[in-house]
Design a protein around this motif. Structure first.
Motif, mmCIF file in Angstrom:
data_model
loop_
_atom_site.group_PDB
_atom_site.id
_atom_site.type_symbol
_atom_site.label_atom_id
_atom_site.label_comp_id
_atom_site.label_asym_id
_atom_site.label_seq_id
_atom_site.Cartn_x
_atom_site.Cartn_y
_atom_site.Cartn_z
ATOM 1 N N THR A 9 0.851 -1.185 0.024
ATOM 2 C CA THR A 9 0.121 -0.197 0.011
ATOM 3 C C THR A 9 0.998 1.285 -0.089
ATOM 4 O O THR A 9 1.868 1.403 0.867
ATOM 5 N N CYS A 10 0.625 2.144 -0.770
ATOM 6 C CA CYS A 10 1.461 3.273 -0.886
ATOM 7 C C CYS A 10 1.197 4.176 0.456
ATOM 8 O O CYS A 10 -0.057 4.539 0.419
ATOM 9 N N PRO A 11 2.195 4.373 1.208
ATOM 10 C CA PRO A 11 1.870 5.138 2.392
ATOM 11 C C PRO A 11 1.889 6.421 2.500
ATOM 12 O O PRO A 11 2.327 7.029 3.742
ATOM 13 N N ASN A 13 1.759 10.516 2.222
ATOM 14 C CA ASN A 13 0.770 11.453 2.737
ATOM 15 C C ASN A 13 -0.102 11.967 1.404
ATOM 16 O O ASN A 13 0.169 12.855 0.744
ATOM 17 N N CYS A 14 -1.281 11.314 0.885
ATOM 18 C CA CYS A 14 -1.739 11.466 -0.211
ATOM 19 C C CYS A 14 -3.176 10.909 -0.173
ATOM 20 O O CYS A 14 -3.376 10.047 0.550
ATOM 21 N N TYR A 15 -4.120 11.630 -0.895
ATOM 22 C CA TYR A 15 -5.494 11.005 -0.898
ATOM 23 C C TYR A 15 -5.871 9.474 -1.329
ATOM 24 O O TYR A 15 -6.550 8.804 -0.911
ATOM 25 N N GLY A 16 -4.759 9.298 -2.178
ATOM 26 C CA GLY A 16 -4.871 7.649 -2.488
ATOM 27 C C GLY A 16 -4.726 6.482 -1.968
ATOM 28 O O GLY A 16 -5.576 5.705 -1.779
ATOM 29 N N THR A 17 -3.831 6.444 -0.929
ATOM 30 C CA THR A 17 -3.398 5.303 -0.050
ATOM 31 C C THR A 17 -3.880 4.052 -1.004
ATOM 32 O O THR A 17 -4.239 3.326 -0.638
ATOM 33 N N CYS A 18 -3.007 3.834 -2.125
ATOM 34 C CA CYS A 18 -3.324 2.951 -3.084
ATOM 35 C C CYS A 18 -2.842 1.567 -2.832
ATOM 36 O O CYS A 18 -1.650 1.533 -2.364
ATOM 37 N N GLY A 19 -3.576 0.849 -3.251
ATOM 38 C CA GLY A 19 -3.246 -0.693 -3.104
ATOM 39 C C GLY A 19 -2.368 -0.896 -4.215
ATOM 40 O O GLY A 19 -2.536 -0.705 -5.713
ATOM 41 N N SER A 44 -5.149 1.128 -10.502
ATOM 42 C CA SER A 44 -4.209 1.820 -11.055
ATOM 43 C C SER A 44 -3.461 2.635 -10.116
ATOM 44 O O SER A 44 -3.964 2.756 -8.959
ATOM 45 N N LEU A 45 -2.412 3.245 -10.563
ATOM 46 C CA LEU A 45 -1.253 4.181 -9.355
ATOM 47 C C LEU A 45 -1.180 5.313 -10.217
ATOM 48 O O LEU A 45 -1.538 5.443 -11.474
ATOM 49 N N CYS A 46 -0.712 6.293 -9.654
ATOM 50 C CA CYS A 46 -0.070 7.329 -10.205
ATOM 51 C C CYS A 46 1.027 7.421 -10.672
ATOM 52 O O CYS A 46 1.912 6.248 -10.435
ATOM 53 N N ALA A 47 1.490 8.285 -11.513
ATOM 54 C CA ALA A 47 2.868 8.094 -12.124
ATOM 55 C C ALA A 47 4.053 8.143 -10.944
ATOM 56 O O ALA A 47 5.023 7.161 -11.202
ATOM 57 N N LYS A 48 3.871 8.604 -9.809
ATOM 58 C CA LYS A 48 4.746 8.424 -8.614
ATOM 59 C C LYS A 48 4.665 6.970 -8.101
ATOM 60 O O LYS A 48 5.734 6.386 -7.858
ATOM 61 N N GLY A 49 3.566 6.272 -8.249
ATOM 62 C CA GLY A 49 3.364 4.905 -7.929
ATOM 63 C C GLY A 49 4.194 3.960 -8.596
ATOM 64 O O GLY A 49 4.905 3.239 -8.442
ATOM 65 N N TYR A 50 3.813 4.435 -10.005
ATOM 66 C CA TYR A 50 4.664 3.564 -11.173
ATOM 67 C C TYR A 50 5.984 3.329 -11.085
ATOM 68 O O TYR A 50 6.664 2.684 -11.861
ATOM 69 N N VAL A 180 -5.421 12.076 -8.082
ATOM 70 C CA VAL A 180 -5.810 11.737 -9.515
ATOM 71 C C VAL A 180 -6.903 10.583 -9.531
ATOM 72 O O VAL A 180 -7.691 10.551 -10.601
ATOM 73 N N HIS A 181 -7.000 9.603 -8.534
ATOM 74 C CA HIS A 181 -8.164 8.759 -8.711
ATOM 75 C C HIS A 181 -9.617 9.296 -8.359
ATOM 76 O O HIS A 181 -10.440 8.707 -8.999
ATOM 77 N N GLN A 182 -9.622 10.444 -7.764
ATOM 78 C CA GLN A 182 -10.791 10.879 -7.666
ATOM 79 C C GLN A 182 -11.548 11.543 -9.119
ATOM 80 O O GLN A 182 -12.729 11.438 -9.035
ATOM 81 N N LYS A 562 5.779 15.074 -7.470
ATOM 82 C CA LYS A 562 6.395 15.007 -5.937
ATOM 83 C C LYS A 562 5.338 15.189 -5.160
ATOM 84 O O LYS A 562 4.099 15.715 -5.106
ATOM 85 N N ILE A 563 5.723 14.995 -3.846
ATOM 86 C CA ILE A 563 4.879 15.319 -2.531
ATOM 87 C C ILE A 563 6.042 15.889 -1.839
ATOM 88 O O ILE A 563 6.825 15.243 -0.998
ATOM 89 N N HIS A 564 5.992 17.125 -1.366
ATOM 90 C CA HIS A 564 7.071 17.879 -0.781
ATOM 91 C C HIS A 564 8.261 17.665 -1.416
ATOM 92 O O HIS A 564 8.454 17.373 -2.707
ATOM 93 N N GLN A 566 9.604 14.539 -1.262
ATOM 94 C CA GLN A 566 9.570 12.993 -1.737
ATOM 95 C C GLN A 566 9.548 12.827 -3.243
ATOM 96 O O GLN A 566 8.882 13.640 -4.058
ATOM 97 N N TYR A 567 10.272 11.848 -3.836
ATOM 98 C CA TYR A 567 10.397 11.401 -5.277
ATOM 99 C C TYR A 567 11.216 12.472 -5.857
ATOM 100 O O TYR A 567 11.506 12.371 -7.082
ATOM 101 N N GLU A 568 11.992 13.375 -5.310
ATOM 102 C CA GLU A 568 12.775 14.389 -6.054
ATOM 103 C C GLU A 568 13.960 13.764 -6.600
ATOM 104 O O GLU A 568 14.522 14.087 -7.797
HETATM 105 S S1 SF4 Z 1 -1.842 8.419 -5.937
HETATM 106 FE FE1 SF4 Z 1 0.381 7.890 -6.270
HETATM 107 S S2 SF4 Z 1 1.466 8.775 -4.394
HETATM 108 FE FE2 SF4 Z 1 -0.724 8.964 -4.016
HETATM 109 S S3 SF4 Z 1 -1.138 6.929 -2.818
HETATM 110 FE FE3 SF4 Z 1 -1.309 6.491 -4.954
HETATM 111 S S4 SF4 Z 1 0.382 5.708 -5.750
HETATM 112 FE FE4 SF4 Z 1 1.045 6.925 -3.774
#
Ligand code: SF4
Length: 667
Positions: A9-11, A13-19, A44-50, A180-182, A562-564, A566-568
């Motif tokens: 699970t993406c941990p 600080n993001c609205y997604g908390t994606c599986g 699906s994930l966002c670009a950061k997740g992928y 982005v998922h919303q 980025k999130i702050h 992170q991911y830089e």
């Molecule tokens: S949208 Fe991206 S950064 Fe946010 S929880 Fe999902 S994979 Fe992580």
């Protein structure tokens, strides 16, 4: 580890908390995909997740514990974990002997990883008895307090329900970038004919897709919400909902919107033309169900609490609280329904010092500098990058100067880690077990250990367990942290019979197979709850602090990749070439003689930031916009928050700056 597919699970600080489904081959994370069983992220994930494979196997990741002597010199040497624990343990024990308690030892931790087992840091410090600890929430506390006031709880509707709304009002929210998922649910609603309204000072990516875009002056949302409510009520369009008149403060609220404000004031303060406000009121009257999402930026100024309360009240007055697929969106804090055994771990009592010392995390350095009995001497930093996030950097530097030991736990050598004595390499979420609960959607999902640790990286929990052993070896009984407990034991304890019932889980093993959704209703209230309407107070008559003639309000939203900070380090996402762009209006550019791509300087009494100008046709004249973090982070320009209101978020959007073409000198 076996080859195969693991659940993560993406941990962030993001609205997604994606599986996440993690594909592992030969002990390596070779690919990540979205988990189709997760009903919010839907596979699906966002670009950061992928990009997580590059995040995990990144040449910039910390591999070993490192000691820097002297601090800030860049003279790092690799040390063993045992030596690191000895340095920390001896200092903690010596400080306790010197001051008679552990108040001189403290930590600063927040949202870099929101997994439940990351409360191991809090648990570790609790286990040594009374100490110095951060309290509050720099991002959302003002809004959460306003939710508690209005609804009696942190109420936020179920995001998937937005699919069935007939109108969606995004008030200061930009999900095309931050959630982005919303957008899937918003697009689906629009396909069915829903109207999309966006209210924002900036024509964002989301605003460009709106049917109605309302450009508002920053910090004046309360006035717009009150003005729309006034038009609805005075034209007899307030809902006959039983909530009105039964809600607390109804009479005062109605008295204020009818006699306490004029529409002329609303137009002037908000900068929104009369026709646009009338159109919004008409839409609120004629279209139901309407979902209203109050974004985080609204509450990052000194009017924030009033603005969220006023929006909540408009939602109630318009009859959109008690019907399905409408409601108010902000964020919930359902993690509080879990036992949070690590967070709430109780340590040994200290007969002399009964309570830990609390520090407002939104004003940590200032608060900590005021302690003298004893002063803060040891600081442990985890899930934080203070030097790109916090305001009051001068005070932070002063605090660092008085500290005798600074320990930072991180995956990368951040700006904060570079100012530390010791850095401890942290595991990514693929290298540890955890359990994750979203703050936007209502899904729970497991995080399995999918791959071996990167070099000598360790999880926060593992560090707490091993440091405890060292502390007790050096001074028997110093820490009561249950170091023998495995991560899985902690997760088991979170899945109580109540949690199983709320999420429809039969056994812990169920979580190994899919994500689970809480049984949650978007409709407010149930029979026991009371809604409280906006209460006028002496501040309601004061307009937001407008910048002076030659000054600009500094807005600093998140960027897409980025999130702050992170991911830089992930080059697939961030090439560094666009990190110091400063967006300015056409009018400001003309006035200051600035051309597109010129070097420009943002400055105030706190600092000066150099960046590259990007001229925007859409930006209001008195706003400059730049993104968070980067090599020259904008938090240097953020001044102290209003210390009269310690129970609030940080007022990032009250920051006023000046602008000039950069001539190659510094202020
Ligand atoms: S949208 Fe991206 S950064 Fe946010 S929880 Fe999902 S994979 Fe992580």
């Amino acid at each position: 580890m076996d080859d195969g597919i693991y659940r993560n699970t993406c941990p962030r600080n993001c609205y997604g908390t994606c599986g996440i489904l993690s594909h592992v081959k030969n002990n390596k994370l070779v690919k990540v995909t979205g988990d189709p069983s997760h009903g919010f992220t839907k596979g699906s994930l966002c670009a950061k997740g992928y990009a997580y494979t590059q995040f995990v196997y990144n040449p910039h990741r910390l591999k070993y514990p490192m000691l820097q002597t002297p601090r800030g010199s860049g003279n790092w040497v690799r040390i063993s974990w045992d030596d690191a624990y000895s340095i920390i343990g001896k200092k903690m024990i010596e400080l306790q002997a010197r001051y008679g308690s552990n108040l001189a030892s403290g930590y600063n931790k927040y949202s870099g990883n929101l997994g439940l087992l990351h409360y191991a840091t809090e648990g570790l410090f609790n286990s040594i008895g009374t100490h110095t600890k951060p309290v509050g929430n720099p991002c959302a506390l003002t809004g959460l307090n306003a939710l508690e006031y209005s609804f009696g709880k942190k109420f936020s509707a179920v995001p998937e329900d937005m699919t069935y709304s007939k109108m969606i009002v995004l008030w200061g929210a930009n999900p095309a970038v931050t959630n982005v998922h919303q957008m899937k649910f918003i697009y689906e609603a629009r396909r069915k004919g829903a109207i999309l309204v966006v209210i924002d000072p900036v024509l964002t990516q989301t605003a460009k897709k709106a049917d109605l875009y309302i450009q508002i002056k920053p910090g004046t949302d309360m006035w717009l919400a009150l003005g729309v409510a006034k038009l609805l009520y005075e034209n007899g369009y307030a809902s006959n909902d039983f909530l009105n008149e039964r809600g607390e403060g109804w009479n005062e609220y109605i008295n204020f919107i009818t006699h306490g404000i004029t529409m002329q004031e609303v137009y002037e303060i908000t900068g929104v033309p009369p026709e646009a406000i009338a159109e919004l009121a008409s839409l609120y009257y004629s279209i139901k169900p309407t979902a209203t999402w109050a974004g985080l930026g609204i509450q990052r100024n000194s009017n924030g609490n009033d603005s969220i309360e006023a929006i909540n009240s408009l939602v109630a007055l318009s009859g959109n609280l008690t019907i399905p697929n409408a409601g108010l969106y902000f964020m919930h804090f359902d993690v509080e329904t879990f036992p949070n055994k690590l967070l709430n771990l109780e340590g040994p009592p200290n007969e002399l010092v009964l309570e830990s010392r609390s520090v407002d995390i939104s004003d940590y350095a200032n608060n900590a500098l005021s302690f003298d009995n004893p002063p803060l001497k040891l600081l442990w930093i985890a899930s934080r990058n203070i030097f790109t996030q916090d305001q009051n950097l001068a005070e932070w530097k002063e605090l660092f100067d008085q500290l005798e030991l600074i320990v930072t736990v991180d995956m990368y050598l951040t700006k904060t880690a570079m100012q530390s004595d010791l850095v401890l390499p942290a595991a990514t979420h693929f290298e540890e077990e955890d359990l994750n609960i979203g703050y936007w959607h209502y899904w729970i999902s497991l995080n399995q250990k999918a791959i071996p640790a990167y070099y000598e990286a360790k999880s926060d929990l593992q560090i707490a367990r091993e440091l405890t052993r060292k502390l007790n070896q050096l001074s028997p009984g110093f820490s009561s942290f249950p170091h023998e407990k495995e991560p899985i034991d902690w997760i088991y304890e979170e899945i109580t019979p109540e949690i199983k019932h709320l999420y429809g889980i039969n056994s812990f093993e169920d979580l190994m197979t899919k994500a689970f959704h809480k049984k949650e209703k978007s409709i407010f209230p149930d029979d026991r709850q009371i809604f409280r309407f906006f209460t006028p107070n002496e501040n309601n008559c004061v307009a937001s602090k407008a910048p002076g003639l030659d000054s600009f309000t500094l807005l600093t939203p998140q960027s897409l990749l980025k999130i702050h900070s992170q991911y830089e380090w992930v080059s697939w996402l961030n090439t560094k070439k666009d990190e110091s762009l400063i967006e300015i209006s056409l009018a400001a550019a003309k006035k200051k003689g600035i051309a597109d791509q010129d070097k420009v300087e943002l400055y105030n009494e706190s600092a000066s930031i150099i960046g590259t100008a990007r001229i925007s046709n859409h930006l209001p004249d008195n706003i400059v916009l730049t993104h968070q973090a980067g090599s020259n982070p904008i938090n240097q320009l953020i001044k102290n928050k209003d210390t009269e209101k310690p129970d609030s978020s940080t007022y990032f959007y009250d920051s006023i700056v000046r602008l000039r073409k950069w001539e190659g000198y510094n202020v």
